[in-house]
Design a protein around this motif. Structure first.
Motif, PDB file in Angstrom:
ATOM      1  N   GLY A 154       0.832  -1.123  -0.054  1.00  0.00           N
ATOM      2  CA  GLY A 154       0.044   0.295  -0.044  1.00  0.00           C
ATOM      3  C   GLY A 154       0.712   1.292  -0.034  1.00  0.00           C
ATOM      4  O   GLY A 154       0.819   2.185  -0.816  1.00  0.00           O
ATOM      5  N   THR A 155       1.863   1.266   0.827  1.00  0.00           N
ATOM      6  CA  THR A 155       2.746   2.320   0.983  1.00  0.00           C
ATOM      7  C   THR A 155       3.459   2.698  -0.694  1.00  0.00           C
ATOM      8  O   THR A 155       3.490   3.953  -0.890  1.00  0.00           O
ATOM      9  CB  THR A 155       3.789   2.316   2.048  1.00  0.00           C
ATOM     10  N   THR A 156       3.944   1.796  -1.066  1.00  0.00           N
ATOM     11  CA  THR A 156       4.576   1.645  -2.401  1.00  0.00           C
ATOM     12  C   THR A 156       3.703   2.241  -3.511  1.00  0.00           C
ATOM     13  O   THR A 156       4.182   3.242  -4.051  1.00  0.00           O
ATOM     14  CB  THR A 156       5.123   0.297  -2.674  1.00  0.00           C
ATOM     15  N   TYR A 157       2.567   1.710  -3.459  1.00  0.00           N
ATOM     16  CA  TYR A 157       1.635   2.216  -4.475  1.00  0.00           C
ATOM     17  C   TYR A 157       1.258   3.352  -4.390  1.00  0.00           C
ATOM     18  O   TYR A 157       0.907   4.386  -5.365  1.00  0.00           O
ATOM     19  CB  TYR A 157       0.794   1.217  -4.849  1.00  0.00           C
ATOM     20  N   LEU A 158       0.878   3.866  -3.190  1.00  0.00           N
ATOM     21  CA  LEU A 158       0.247   5.241  -2.848  1.00  0.00           C
ATOM     22  C   LEU A 158       1.421   6.302  -3.297  1.00  0.00           C
ATOM     23  O   LEU A 158       0.835   7.081  -3.767  1.00  0.00           O
ATOM     24  CB  LEU A 158      -0.152   5.186  -1.382  1.00  0.00           C
ATOM     25  N   VAL A 159       2.578   6.225  -2.844  1.00  0.00           N
ATOM     26  CA  VAL A 159       3.608   7.079  -3.143  1.00  0.00           C
ATOM     27  C   VAL A 159       3.887   7.067  -4.531  1.00  0.00           C
ATOM     28  O   VAL A 159       4.052   8.087  -5.166  1.00  0.00           O
ATOM     29  CB  VAL A 159       4.924   6.788  -2.221  1.00  0.00           C
ATOM     30  N   TYR A 160       3.965   5.835  -5.190  1.00  0.00           N
ATOM     31  CA  TYR A 160       4.089   5.630  -6.613  1.00  0.00           C
ATOM     32  C   TYR A 160       3.289   6.794  -7.551  1.00  0.00           C
ATOM     33  O   TYR A 160       3.482   7.529  -8.317  1.00  0.00           O
ATOM     34  CB  TYR A 160       3.987   4.437  -7.047  1.00  0.00           C
ATOM     35  N   TYR A 161       1.914   6.542  -7.183  1.00  0.00           N
ATOM     36  CA  TYR A 161       0.863   7.163  -7.889  1.00  0.00           C
ATOM     37  C   TYR A 161       0.797   8.486  -7.436  1.00  0.00           C
ATOM     38  O   TYR A 161       0.431   9.529  -8.757  1.00  0.00           O
ATOM     39  CB  TYR A 161      -0.454   6.538  -7.564  1.00  0.00           C
ATOM     40  N   LEU A 162       1.072   9.014  -6.370  1.00  0.00           N
ATOM     41  CA  LEU A 162       1.295  10.509  -6.038  1.00  0.00           C
ATOM     42  C   LEU A 162       2.356  11.157  -6.495  1.00  0.00           C
ATOM     43  O   LEU A 162       2.207  11.982  -7.193  1.00  0.00           O
ATOM     44  CB  LEU A 162       1.495  10.562  -4.470  1.00  0.00           C
ATOM     45  N   GLY A 163       3.465  10.177  -6.799  1.00  0.00           N
ATOM     46  CA  GLY A 163       4.534  10.606  -7.726  1.00  0.00           C
ATOM     47  C   GLY A 163       4.322  10.791  -9.229  1.00  0.00           C
ATOM     48  O   GLY A 163       4.733  11.898  -9.553  1.00  0.00           O
ATOM     49  N   LYS A 164       3.410   9.924  -9.711  1.00  0.00           N
ATOM     50  CA  LYS A 164       3.215  10.149 -11.082  1.00  0.00           C
ATOM     51  C   LYS A 164       2.185  11.171 -11.267  1.00  0.00           C
ATOM     52  O   LYS A 164       2.439  12.068 -12.286  1.00  0.00           O
ATOM     53  CB  LYS A 164       2.602   8.808 -11.387  1.00  0.00           C
ATOM     54  N   ALA A 165       1.384  11.572 -10.247  1.00  0.00           N
ATOM     55  CA  ALA A 165       0.329  12.565 -10.489  1.00  0.00           C
ATOM     56  C   ALA A 165       1.284  13.907 -10.451  1.00  0.00           C
ATOM     57  O   ALA A 165       1.022  14.987 -11.241  1.00  0.00           O
ATOM     58  CB  ALA A 165      -0.512  12.472  -9.375  1.00  0.00           C
ATOM     59  N   ALA A 166       2.328  13.995  -9.588  1.00  0.00           N
ATOM     60  CA  ALA A 166       3.067  15.136  -9.401  1.00  0.00           C
ATOM     61  C   ALA A 166       3.502  15.437 -10.775  1.00  0.00           C
ATOM     62  O   ALA A 166       4.127  16.684 -11.070  1.00  0.00           O
ATOM     63  CB  ALA A 166       3.998  14.977  -8.050  1.00  0.00           C
ATOM     64  N   GLU A 167       4.435  14.490 -11.106  1.00  0.00           N
ATOM     65  CA  GLU A 167       5.014  14.634 -12.378  1.00  0.00           C
ATOM     66  C   GLU A 167       4.471  15.039 -13.594  1.00  0.00           C
ATOM     67  O   GLU A 167       4.692  15.875 -14.287  1.00  0.00           O
ATOM     68  CB  GLU A 167       5.735  13.058 -12.710  1.00  0.00           C
TER      69      GLU A 167
END
Length: 217
Positions: A154-167
């Motif tokens: 959960g932590t990995t994918y939450l941060v991953y998708y937040l990062g993709k959105a930020a990018e």
């Protein structure tokens, strides 16, 4: 910095994330959660060939293996282990904290193992304390595996998708957005830690009152 990041082999990032989480799960206070979040942030950058699936899998494996080793050590050495940890890591372990963690695990059993994965201090205790309390290993393993998948994955994918959105939406400021997300995660972790500390202090005071009552009689 960005050029340096592109030279890091993905395998090294997976290994570091898994080792950090595993060592923390052994009962040794290393910043496993921070390293996991940082690795997940790296996986969200399109310039880097780092897979979030690799991060998640390595972190889950590290959590399960580390907790299992911690369980085995705790089952064999019991409270001698906590005495050793208290002497070696006095800023992270004390009698009040150990007593409260034991109270939680006595009361909630498998649920404490599962939800303890989401709280840094209880995450360190999960394996060794479950072993010390002689929790049936299949029950411990089931709760440990479920908690590891939900927390690490959960932590990995939450941060991953937040990062993709930020990018996507912040473009050149994507690292700023990721930094804000990381800061938010650290602040949330600090709030949870402080809440836990207040509960530890309240439980310790309750125990002192209960122990003083018979003496007063």
């Amino acid at each position: 910095m960005e050029h340096w990041l592109t030279t890091i082999p993905p395998f090294a990032v997976y290994l570091l994330a898994g080792l950090a989480v595993g060592i923390e799960s052994l009962g040794i206070p290393v910043p496993g959660e921070i390293i996991l979040v940082a690795a997940a942030v790296m996986s969200s950058k399109h310039e880097l060939s780092i897979s979030p699936h690799g991060i998640a899998i390595s972190a889950v494996c590290g959590a399960v293996i580390g907790d299992t080793i911690g369980y085995t050590v705790g089952r064999r050495y019991g409270h001698h282990l906590f005495g050793f940890l208290e002497r070696k890591f006095p800023h992270h372990f004390n009698k009040d904290l150990i007593d409260y963690a034991e109270h939680v695990f006595h009361r909630w059993g498998m649920l404490a193992v599962f939800f303890g994965r989401f709280i840094a201090l209880l995450r360190i205790f999960a394996g060794p304390l479950s072993g010390s309390l002689k929790m049936h290993y299949p029950r411990f393993l089931a709760a440990n595996l479920a908690g590891a998948i939900c927390w690490a994955g959960g932590t990995t994918y939450l941060v991953y998708y937040l990062g993709k959105a930020a990018e996507k939406y912040l473009k050149d400021f994507s690292y700023v957005g990721l930094g804000v997300a990381l800061l938010f995660g650290l602040l949330l972790s600090t709030v949870l830690k402080r809440r836990l500390q207040r509960k530890v202090e309240a439980y310790a005071e309750q125990r002192r009152v209960e122990q003083a009552a018979p003496a007063a009689d």
